[in-house]
Design a protein around this motif. Sequence first.
Motif, PDB file in Angstrom:
ATOM      1  N   PRO A   1       0.793  -1.226   0.000  1.00 53.23           N
ATOM      2  CA  PRO A   1       0.000   0.000   0.000  1.00 53.23           C
ATOM      3  C   PRO A   1       0.829   1.281   0.000  1.00 53.23           C
ATOM      4  N   ARG A   2       1.979   1.273   0.685  1.00 52.25           N
ATOM      5  CA  ARG A   2       2.797   2.486   0.718  1.00 52.25           C
ATOM      6  C   ARG A   2       3.467   2.739  -0.628  1.00 52.25           C
ATOM      7  N   THR A   3       3.917   1.676  -1.271  1.00 49.32           N
ATOM      8  CA  THR A   3       4.492   1.835  -2.607  1.00 49.32           C
ATOM      9  C   THR A   3       3.427   2.383  -3.550  1.00 49.32           C
ATOM     10  N   LEU A   4       2.229   1.859  -3.440  1.00 54.80           N
ATOM     11  CA  LEU A   4       1.124   2.324  -4.288  1.00 54.80           C
ATOM     12  C   LEU A   4       0.826   3.799  -4.040  1.00 54.80           C
ATOM     13  N   GLU A   5       0.585   4.170  -2.802  1.00 48.69           N
ATOM     14  CA  GLU A   5       0.190   5.555  -2.516  1.00 48.69           C
ATOM     15  C   GLU A   5       1.292   6.561  -2.843  1.00 48.69           C
ATOM     16  N   GLN A   6       2.547   6.123  -2.815  1.00 48.24           N
ATOM     17  CA  GLN A   6       3.656   7.032  -3.093  1.00 48.24           C
ATOM     18  C   GLN A   6       4.013   7.111  -4.575  1.00 48.24           C
ATOM     19  N   ASN A   7       3.251   6.414  -5.419  1.00 45.95           N
ATOM     20  CA  ASN A   7       3.560   6.402  -6.852  1.00 45.95           C
ATOM     21  C   ASN A   7       2.326   6.572  -7.733  1.00 45.95           C
ATOM     22  N   LEU A   8       1.307   7.194  -7.209  1.00 39.58           N
ATOM     23  CA  LEU A   8       0.065   7.350  -7.976  1.00 39.58           C
ATOM     24  C   LEU A   8       0.127   8.443  -9.035  1.00 39.58           C
ATOM     25  N   THR A   9       1.096   9.330  -8.926  1.00 44.05           N
ATOM     26  CA  THR A   9       1.277  10.379  -9.938  1.00 44.05           C
ATOM     27  C   THR A   9       2.769  10.446 -10.286  1.00 44.05           C
ATOM     28  N   PRO A  10       3.089  11.005 -11.437  1.00 47.91           N
ATOM     29  CA  PRO A  10       4.510  11.151 -11.782  1.00 47.91           C
ATOM     30  C   PRO A  10       5.294  11.979 -10.764  1.00 47.91           C
ATOM     31  N   ASP A  11       4.677  13.025 -10.208  1.00 42.75           N
ATOM     32  CA  ASP A  11       5.388  13.837  -9.216  1.00 42.75           C
ATOM     33  C   ASP A  11       5.669  13.035  -7.950  1.00 42.75           C
ATOM     34  N   LEU A  12       4.687  12.267  -7.477  1.00 42.88           N
ATOM     35  CA  LEU A  12       4.908  11.423  -6.306  1.00 42.88           C
ATOM     36  C   LEU A  12       6.006  10.399  -6.581  1.00 42.88           C
ATOM     37  N   SER A  13       5.971   9.800  -7.768  1.00 40.94           N
ATOM     38  CA  SER A  13       6.994   8.821  -8.135  1.00 40.94           C
ATOM     39  C   SER A  13       8.379   9.444  -8.160  1.00 40.94           C
ATOM     40  N   LYS A  14       8.465  10.666  -8.617  1.00 43.30           N
ATOM     41  CA  LYS A  14       9.763  11.352  -8.659  1.00 43.30           C
ATOM     42  C   LYS A  14      10.358  11.446  -7.256  1.00 43.30           C
ATOM     43  N   TYR A  15       9.562  11.869  -6.275  1.00 49.42           N
ATOM     44  CA  TYR A  15      10.044  11.969  -4.898  1.00 49.42           C
ATOM     45  C   TYR A  15      10.373  10.591  -4.317  1.00 49.42           C
ATOM     46  N   PHE A  16       9.538   9.616  -4.617  1.00 51.71           N
ATOM     47  CA  PHE A  16       9.746   8.252  -4.147  1.00 51.71           C
ATOM     48  C   PHE A  16      11.075   7.703  -4.671  1.00 51.71           C
ATOM     49  N   VAL A  17      11.297   7.853  -5.963  1.00 51.65           N
ATOM     50  CA  VAL A  17      12.507   7.323  -6.583  1.00 51.65           C
ATOM     51  C   VAL A  17      13.751   8.040  -6.045  1.00 51.65           C
ATOM     52  N   GLU A  18      13.676   9.351  -5.884  1.00 51.99           N
ATOM     53  CA  GLU A  18      14.815  10.087  -5.320  1.00 51.99           C
ATOM     54  C   GLU A  18      15.185   9.533  -3.943  1.00 51.99           C
ATOM     55  N   LYS A  19      14.171   9.276  -3.129  1.00 51.05           N
ATOM     56  CA  LYS A  19      14.397   8.720  -1.787  1.00 51.05           C
ATOM     57  C   LYS A  19      15.007   7.322  -1.874  1.00 51.05           C
ATOM     58  N   LYS A  20      14.486   6.485  -2.767  1.00 54.86           N
ATOM     59  CA  LYS A  20      14.981   5.108  -2.886  1.00 54.86           C
ATOM     60  C   LYS A  20      16.404   5.059  -3.436  1.00 54.86           C
ATOM     61  N   VAL A  21      16.753   5.972  -4.325  1.00 53.95           N
ATOM     62  CA  VAL A  21      18.128   6.032  -4.835  1.00 53.95           C
ATOM     63  C   VAL A  21      19.079   6.373  -3.682  1.00 53.95           C
ATOM     64  N   LYS A  22      18.698   7.331  -2.848  1.00 56.21           N
ATOM     65  CA  LYS A  22      19.535   7.694  -1.692  1.00 56.21           C
ATOM     66  C   LYS A  22      19.657   6.518  -0.729  1.00 56.21           C
ATOM     67  N   GLN A  23      18.539   5.839  -0.460  1.00 56.45           N
ATOM     68  CA  GLN A  23      18.571   4.691   0.450  1.00 56.45           C
ATOM     69  C   GLN A  23      19.443   3.568  -0.119  1.00 56.45           C
ATOM     70  N   PHE A  24      19.427   3.407  -1.426  1.00 60.99           N
ATOM     71  CA  PHE A  24      20.265   2.386  -2.062  1.00 60.99           C
ATOM     72  C   PHE A  24      21.744   2.716  -1.848  1.00 60.99           C
ATOM     73  N   LEU A  25      22.089   3.960  -2.059  1.00 63.12           N
ATOM     74  CA  LEU A  25      23.485   4.371  -1.922  1.00 63.12           C
ATOM     75  C   LEU A  25      24.004   4.186  -0.503  1.00 63.12           C
ATOM     76  N   THR A  26      23.139   4.387   0.490  1.00 59.16           N
ATOM     77  CA  THR A  26      23.540   4.216   1.892  1.00 59.16           C
ATOM     78  C   THR A  26      23.301   2.790   2.392  1.00 59.16           C
ATOM     79  N   LYS A  27      22.780   1.936   1.518  1.00 61.14           N
ATOM     80  CA  LYS A  27      22.484   0.531   1.847  1.00 61.14           C
ATOM     81  C   LYS A  27      21.449   0.411   2.975  1.00 61.14           C
ATOM     82  N   GLU A  28      20.594   1.433   3.095  1.00 59.12           N
ATOM     83  CA  GLU A  28      19.507   1.389   4.078  1.00 59.12           C
ATOM     84  C   GLU A  28      18.397   0.458   3.591  1.00 59.12           C
ATOM     85  N   GLU A  29      18.057   0.594   2.316  1.00 58.43           N
ATOM     86  CA  GLU A  29      17.055  -0.251   1.669  1.00 58.43           C
ATOM     87  C   GLU A  29      17.395  -0.264   0.185  1.00 58.43           C
ATOM     88  N   LEU A  30      17.313  -1.443  -0.432  1.00 61.04           N
ATOM     89  CA  LEU A  30      17.669  -1.566  -1.838  1.00 61.04           C
ATOM     90  C   LEU A  30      16.427  -1.923  -2.645  1.00 61.04           C
TER      91      LEU A  30
END
Length: 177
Positions: free
Chosen positions: A37-66
């Motif tokens: 549900p959180r992945t869904l709600e955070q990606n319902l629009t292109p703008d939301l997806s942009k913020y979601f992806v930016e966060k996930k890229v940062k988390q990947f780099l810090t190995k917090e979540e991949l």
Amino acid sequence: MIFDFDHYFIEPIQEKDSWKLCDFVVSNADRLKRYFPRTLEQNLTPDLSKYFVEKKVKQFLTKEELLFKLKHKERRTIIGLVYIKKLNRDKRQAELAYCIGYQFEGKGWMSQSIQALSNYAFEVLDLKALQIIVHNTNKGSIKVAEKCGYTWQTTLKKEHSPPNEPALDMELYELYC
């Protein structure tokens, strides 16, 4: 690219993926609403997806979540996602969570992906234990876990709370290096 298979490849989510991720999530909203549900709600629009992806890229780099995407070679679309999350460096443990688009289920691609990313977690991330948590009605996910060598451990009482539903008991599967 981390893994290259016949019809698709796996690689980390990238900032350029926000539109394609939004398309994947919206076209699979019914599949995602209960367990992602959180992945869904955070990606319902292109703008939301942009913020979601930016966060996930940062988390990947810090190995917090991949977060990895499965991308179809011909269509160039995202066809699935695999998270390596809840990384615990002290216990050398993490959880895998995954979803695939309705058009691509039953092809064995998610099993192939989970096997490859489990090996990646053991070899590259130096983890010793991986978990998959799944509802007992999700036969496809259970089949993936078992096909990849994960074994059932226990039922986790009231482990997951889908939107507008009471908390669900979930099944814990584990794999050890």
